[in-house]
Design a protein around this motif. Structure first.
Motif, PDB file in Angstrom:
ATOM      1  N   PRO A 256       0.574  -1.494   0.157  1.00 30.80           N
ATOM      2  CA  PRO A 256      -0.221  -0.143  -0.101  1.00 30.80           C
ATOM      3  C   PRO A 256       0.512   0.782  -0.193  1.00 30.80           C
ATOM      4  N   VAL A 257       0.462   2.429  -0.501  1.00 32.40           N
ATOM      5  CA  VAL A 257       0.572   3.637  -0.426  1.00 32.40           C
ATOM      6  C   VAL A 257      -0.224   5.259   0.171  1.00 32.40           C
ATOM      7  N   ALA A 258      -0.058   5.262   0.472  1.00 31.04           N
ATOM      8  CA  ALA A 258      -0.682   7.013   1.124  1.00 31.04           C
ATOM      9  C   ALA A 258      -1.300   7.665   0.096  1.00 31.04           C
ATOM     10  N   THR A 259      -2.236   7.379  -0.324  1.00 27.82           N
ATOM     11  CA  THR A 259      -3.326   8.443  -0.839  1.00 27.82           C
ATOM     12  C   THR A 259      -4.412   9.116  -0.768  1.00 27.82           C
ATOM     13  N   ARG A 260      -4.742  10.144  -2.132  1.00 25.80           N
ATOM     14  CA  ARG A 260      -6.006  10.963  -1.586  1.00 25.80           C
ATOM     15  C   ARG A 260      -6.676  10.715  -2.553  1.00 25.80           C
ATOM     16  N   TYR A 261      -6.174  10.211  -3.926  1.00 25.49           N
ATOM     17  CA  TYR A 261      -7.566  10.226  -4.501  1.00 25.49           C
ATOM     18  C   TYR A 261      -7.523   8.996  -5.292  1.00 25.49           C
ATOM     19  N   TYR A 262      -6.644   7.789  -5.454  1.00 20.62           N
ATOM     20  CA  TYR A 262      -6.007   6.550  -5.807  1.00 20.62           C
ATOM     21  C   TYR A 262      -6.779   5.627  -5.431  1.00 20.62           C
ATOM     22  N   THR A 263      -7.790   4.558  -5.013  1.00 22.06           N
ATOM     23  CA  THR A 263      -7.917   3.509  -4.979  1.00 22.06           C
ATOM     24  C   THR A 263      -8.393   2.143  -5.973  1.00 22.06           C
ATOM     25  N   PRO A 264      -7.808   0.826  -5.833  1.00 26.72           N
ATOM     26  CA  PRO A 264      -7.763  -0.191  -6.551  1.00 26.72           C
ATOM     27  C   PRO A 264      -9.567   0.105  -7.640  1.00 26.72           C
ATOM     28  N   ASP A 265     -10.750   0.311  -6.834  1.00 26.16           N
ATOM     29  CA  ASP A 265     -11.895   0.201  -7.137  1.00 26.16           C
ATOM     30  C   ASP A 265     -11.517   1.606  -8.368  1.00 26.16           C
ATOM     31  N   LEU A 266     -11.502   3.034  -8.353  1.00 28.96           N
ATOM     32  CA  LEU A 266     -10.983   3.903  -8.390  1.00 28.96           C
ATOM     33  C   LEU A 266     -10.393   3.410 -10.286  1.00 28.96           C
ATOM     34  N   HIS A 267      -9.052   3.164 -10.111  1.00 29.87           N
ATOM     35  CA  HIS A 267      -8.520   2.466 -10.938  1.00 29.87           C
ATOM     36  C   HIS A 267      -8.488   1.849 -12.431  1.00 29.87           C
ATOM     37  N   ARG A 268      -9.772   0.771 -11.945  1.00 24.96           N
ATOM     38  CA  ARG A 268     -10.045   0.101 -13.192  1.00 24.96           C
ATOM     39  C   ARG A 268     -11.237   1.287 -13.718  1.00 24.96           C
ATOM     40  N   ALA A 269     -12.230   2.427 -12.597  1.00 23.73           N
ATOM     41  CA  ALA A 269     -13.158   2.450 -12.751  1.00 23.73           C
ATOM     42  C   ALA A 269     -12.784   3.044 -14.220  1.00 23.73           C
ATOM     43  N   ALA A 270     -11.434   4.345 -13.997  1.00 28.09           N
ATOM     44  CA  ALA A 270     -10.878   5.531 -14.873  1.00 28.09           C
ATOM     45  C   ALA A 270     -10.413   4.677 -16.370  1.00 28.09           C
ATOM     46  N   PHE A 271     -10.864   3.779 -16.729  1.00 23.82           N
ATOM     47  CA  PHE A 271     -10.717   3.130 -18.104  1.00 23.82           C
ATOM     48  C   PHE A 271     -12.181   2.618 -18.732  1.00 23.82           C
ATOM     49  N   ALA A 272     -13.265   3.059 -18.113  1.00 27.55           N
ATOM     50  CA  ALA A 272     -14.546   3.793 -18.738  1.00 27.55           C
ATOM     51  C   ALA A 272     -14.715   4.735 -18.952  1.00 27.55           C
ATOM     52  N   LEU A 273     -14.311   4.870 -20.410  1.00 19.56           N
ATOM     53  CA  LEU A 273     -14.725   6.188 -21.239  1.00 19.56           C
ATOM     54  C   LEU A 273     -15.602   6.729 -21.586  1.00 19.56           C
ATOM     55  N   PRO A 274     -16.257   7.674 -21.343  1.00 18.17           N
ATOM     56  CA  PRO A 274     -17.758   8.803 -21.870  1.00 18.17           C
ATOM     57  C   PRO A 274     -17.785   8.571 -23.134  1.00 18.17           C
ATOM     58  N   ARG A 275     -18.669   8.098 -23.908  1.00 17.15           N
ATOM     59  CA  ARG A 275     -18.973   8.107 -24.778  1.00 17.15           C
ATOM     60  C   ARG A 275     -18.199   9.390 -26.286  1.00 17.15           C
ATOM     61  N   TYR A 276     -18.811   9.815 -25.467  1.00 15.42           N
ATOM     62  CA  TYR A 276     -17.693  11.312 -26.386  1.00 15.42           C
ATOM     63  C   TYR A 276     -16.309  11.289 -26.155  1.00 15.42           C
ATOM     64  N   ILE A 277     -15.896  10.203 -25.906  1.00 15.68           N
ATOM     65  CA  ILE A 277     -14.195  10.295 -25.181  1.00 15.68           C
ATOM     66  C   ILE A 277     -13.738   9.552 -26.756  1.00 15.68           C
ATOM     67  N   GLN A 278     -14.662   7.818 -26.550  1.00 21.63           N
ATOM     68  CA  GLN A 278     -14.301   7.088 -27.169  1.00 21.63           C
ATOM     69  C   GLN A 278     -14.940   7.500 -28.631  1.00 21.63           C
ATOM     70  N   GLU A 279     -15.387   8.616 -29.304  1.00 25.16           N
ATOM     71  CA  GLU A 279     -15.748   8.714 -30.404  1.00 25.16           C
ATOM     72  C   GLU A 279     -14.554   9.576 -31.070  1.00 25.16           C
ATOM     73  N   LEU A 280     -13.399  10.138 -29.985  1.00 25.39           N
ATOM     74  CA  LEU A 280     -11.924  10.202 -30.464  1.00 25.39           C
ATOM     75  C   LEU A 280     -11.145   9.450 -30.924  1.00 25.39           C
ATOM     76  N   ILE A 281     -11.489   7.977 -30.414  1.00 29.26           N
ATOM     77  CA  ILE A 281     -10.691   7.436 -30.640  1.00 29.26           C
ATOM     78  C   ILE A 281     -11.005   6.323 -32.420  1.00 29.26           C
ATOM     79  N   PRO A 282     -10.437   6.738 -32.809  1.00 30.28           N
ATOM     80  CA  PRO A 282     -10.557   6.099 -34.595  1.00 30.28           C
ATOM     81  C   PRO A 282     -10.306   4.959 -34.476  1.00 30.28           C
ATOM     82  N   GLY A 283     -11.777   4.014 -34.972  1.00 32.02           N
ATOM     83  CA  GLY A 283     -12.050   2.910 -34.940  1.00 32.02           C
ATOM     84  C   GLY A 283     -12.826   2.929 -33.969  1.00 32.02           C
TER      85      GLY A 283
END
Length: 283
Positions: A256-283
């Motif tokens: 473990p490390v001391a954090t104020r924002y990061y958590t393992p749950d947030l780690h996984r959730a951060a890769f779930a992109l809003p649709r408007y960002i997904q649409e910026l990725i080619p293909g």
């Protein structure tokens, strides 16, 4: 009338900070540097009129660029931070005892010395850690010429305008790819997609030929206005980005490390992109 600092990064939108006290201003050297205190964000550092770091919310950006790839990889020992002269990225990287060596490549020695003196809480002693090596050099040239290999490369740069632009080119990404270990990871700040959508598209296209896995994740940083901030991701392996929550959580519990924002749950959730960002990725 109180003094205000106005950041005009966009021609149609700006943000302002009430200045409680101006602490420093220099228009010499490679960049114009200013430091002032604000009631809400603490000390604010600007380079060429653009906010770089505030002591109030810097932990969000630094934690997400450091801990997400380190816990995803699982065995990071060697790190290169390109930019990051304030020392915040080093601080977070070196919280991990598994990291044996961290190289900071900063183009402007004045930024490092300034932040040591005027914003010591950001680096929190990281510059003096025996595992830290400071190299004053152009990050583009360093990555092209070094023969070192890294498990993690963090590109802690300004936006792709002015001197920071070279760190968003395909040639630079290609050199980063050569400097990575087999399961190494490159992360970088990739702007605010709602306002800087072309950065997502351009980064994906420039990285795709050189990495097995290219993607993005997000963090909400108040200073970087416009919604989510995007953080770029690239690796020679598809494994790290797809590690499950159970594995990430187990690594966090074990080291473990001391954090104020990061958590393992947030780690996984951060890769779930809003649709408007997904649409910026080619293909």
């Amino acid at each position: 009338m109180s003094d205000w600092f106005r950041e005009s990064l966009y021609d149609h939108w700006s943000q302002s900070f009430l200045i409680s006290r101006e602490l420093y201003r220099s228009q010499g050297g490679m960049q114009d540097i200013a430091l002032f205190e604000t009631p809400g964000f603490g000390r604010v550092l600007t380079l060429d009129g653009i906010i770089q770091v505030t002591t109030g919310d810097e932990f969000i950006y630094h934690e997400m660029l450091a801990h997400v790839p380190i816990y995803a990889h699982g065995a990071v020992r060697s790190v290169c931070v390109v930019g990051g002269g304030d020392g915040g990225m080093l601080r977070e990287v070196l919280k991990h005892r598994s990291v044996e060596h961290a190289v900071l490549v900063e183009i402007d020695a004045a930024v490092v010395e300034f932040c040591r003196s005027h914003m010591p809480t950001v680096s929190a002693g990281a510059f003096d850690d025996p595992r830290c090596e400071i190299v004053i050099a152009d990050g583009l040239k360093f990555m092209a010429e070094t023969d070192r290999k890294f498990d993690l490369i963090v590109i802690d740069s300004t936006d792709p305008i002015g001197p920071g632009g070279v760190l968003f080119t395909e040639a630079f990404y290609k050199d980063c790819a050569r400097r990575l270990t087999a399961e190494g990871i490159v992360v970088n700040q990739n702007g605010v997609p709602f306002l800087q959508g072309e950065e997502i598209t351009d980064t994906w296209r420039r990285r795709r030929p050189h990495f097995a896995d290219v993607g993005f994740y997000v963090a909400a940083v108040p200073t970087y206005v416009g919604g989510f901030m995007a953080l770029g991701w690239a690796s020679h392996s598809t494994r790290p980005r797809t590690e499950g929550l159970d594995q990430i959580h187990a690594r966090f519990v074990a080291a473990p490390v001391a954090t104020r924002y990061y958590t393992p749950d947030l780690h996984r959730a951060a890769f779930a992109l809003p649709r408007y960002i997904q649409e910026l990725i080619p293909g």
